[in-house]
Design an enzyme around this catalytic site. Structure first.
Site, PDB file in Angstrom:
ATOM      1  N   GLY A  15       0.877  -0.922   0.003  1.00 13.33           N
ATOM      2  CA  GLY A  15      -0.148   0.013  -0.108  1.00 13.33           C
ATOM      3  C   GLY A  15       0.947   1.108   0.150  1.00 13.33           C
ATOM      4  N   ILE A  16       0.287   2.406   0.874  1.00 11.14           N
ATOM      5  CA  ILE A  16       1.000   3.295   0.862  1.00 11.14           C
ATOM      6  C   ILE A  16       2.635   3.515   1.401  1.00 11.14           C
ATOM      7  CG2 ILE A  16       1.095   5.838   1.951  1.00 11.14           C
ATOM      8  CD1 ILE A  16      -2.128   5.586   1.794  1.00 11.14           C
ATOM      9  N   ARG A  36       4.082  -6.979   9.723  1.00 10.75           N
ATOM     10  CA  ARG A  36       3.578  -7.932  10.392  1.00 10.75           C
ATOM     11  C   ARG A  36       4.043  -9.212   9.744  1.00 10.75           C
ATOM     12  NH1 ARG A  36      -2.488  -6.909  13.375  1.00 10.75           N
ATOM     13  NH2 ARG A  36      -1.636  -4.944  14.614  1.00 10.75           N
ATOM     14  N   ASP A  60       5.306  -6.008  14.970  1.00  7.40           N
ATOM     15  CA  ASP A  60       4.067  -5.549  15.070  1.00  7.40           C
ATOM     16  C   ASP A  60       4.329  -3.961  15.596  1.00  7.40           C
ATOM     17  OD1 ASP A  60       1.663  -4.438  16.081  1.00  7.40           O
ATOM     18  OD2 ASP A  60       1.259  -6.389  17.242  1.00  7.40           O
ATOM     19  N   GLY A  89      -1.665   0.742   9.700  1.00  7.31           N
ATOM     20  CA  GLY A  89      -3.174   1.247  10.156  1.00  7.31           C
ATOM     21  C   GLY A  89      -4.069   0.036   9.886  1.00  7.31           C
ATOM     22  N   TYR A 150     -13.147   3.726  13.485  1.00  7.42           N
ATOM     23  CA  TYR A 150     -11.950   4.055  12.618  1.00  7.42           C
ATOM     24  C   TYR A 150     -11.727   5.394  12.603  1.00  7.42           C
ATOM     25  CZ  TYR A 150      -8.946   4.663   8.754  1.00  7.42           C
ATOM     26  OH  TYR A 150      -7.814   5.112   7.782  1.00  7.42           O
ATOM     27  N   LYS A 154      -8.609   7.838  13.845  1.00  8.15           N
ATOM     28  CA  LYS A 154      -7.709   8.889  12.883  1.00  8.15           C
ATOM     29  C   LYS A 154      -7.923  10.385  13.451  1.00  8.15           C
ATOM     30  CE  LYS A 154      -5.752   5.941  10.237  1.00  8.15           C
ATOM     31  NZ  LYS A 154      -4.446   6.017  10.140  1.00  8.15           N
TER      32      LYS A 154
END
Length: 233
Positions: A15-16, A36, A60, A89, A150, A154
């Site tokens: 991902g990012i 992880r 982790d 996240g 969620y 944030k």
């Protein structure tokens, strides 16, 4: 490469985080990524051809000892840390009134505790380089959503970014919050499908992260909200 900048990225195997790692490596940085899944990290390194400037570290991001170990391993391998990117996240994609609490603890620890642990573990190294902390938040940390736990995590990251900036700016350390809108990443894997409408790519968010990292000395970019055109909230 011994004098090139060093970044440590949590959740950097996909991902990012992976997109940021690729762009920084292309720009001549040395990069340590944590995650992880050891298999995912191995696959990411293999995809890039096992570059000399890449260090992968399984662990982790919400485990204090593992975060400290990741910082120590990065310093041992590269000798410095110029940037940390708190990218790890997770989301349960449910609501406070109707969701399943079984997944909430992991989400809160990963999204809120983990970035704080990364800051704590790396701050001494960042003082030495007058480096930068990048927190990957979310548009959900600025816009209320019905029952969105969620989003509440944030919102905590949004507050953590400014609270941290007010403390570490005295040491010449910068803090940037990058808050993406809807982005096509593994974030949606547990959702069942991608949301409707145009989505940003991980590389487009990485563009903003790398832009903030590469600001001139003395410039502190603090909050960048990046939405796809057409996202109303």
């Amino acid at each position: 490469m011994t004098d090139s900048p060093v970044a440590l990225i949590t959740g950097g195997g996909s991902g990012i985080g992976a997109a940021v790692a690729r762009q920084l490596l292309d720009a001549g940085h040395r990069v340590a990524v944590t995650g992880r899944g050891e298999a995912r990290l191995r696959g990411f390194a293999a995809e890039l051809g096992h570059p000399e400037g890449l260090l992968t570290l399984q662990g982790d991001a919400a485990d204090h000892a593992r975060v400290e170990a990741a910082v120590e391993a990065t310093l041992k391998e590269f000798g410095r840390i110029d940037t940390v990117v708190a990218n790890a996240g997770v989301a349960t994609h449910d609501t406070v009134a109707e969701g399943d609490p079984a997944g909430w603890r992991e989400m809160i620890l990963t999204n809120v505790l983990a970035p704080a642990l990364l800051i704590r573990a790396s701050i001494d190294a960042l003082k030495e380089t007058r480096g930068r902390i990048v927190l990957v938040g979310s548009v959900a940390g600025f816009v209320h959503g019905p029952g969105n736990l969620y989003g509440a995590t944030k919102w905590a990251v949004t507050g953590l970014a400014e609270n941290t900036r007010r403390e570490v700016t005295q040491w010449g350390v910068g803090v940037t919050l990058i808050a993406p809108g809807r982005t096509e990443t593994p974030f949606w894997d547990n959702y069942g499908s991608l949301p409707p409408g145009h989505l940003l790519t991980a590389d487009q968010i990485a563009d903003s992260v790398v832009w903030a990292i590469r600001q001139p000395e003395g410039v502190d970019v603090n909050t960048v909200v990046v939405r796809p055109v057409g996202q109303p909230n």
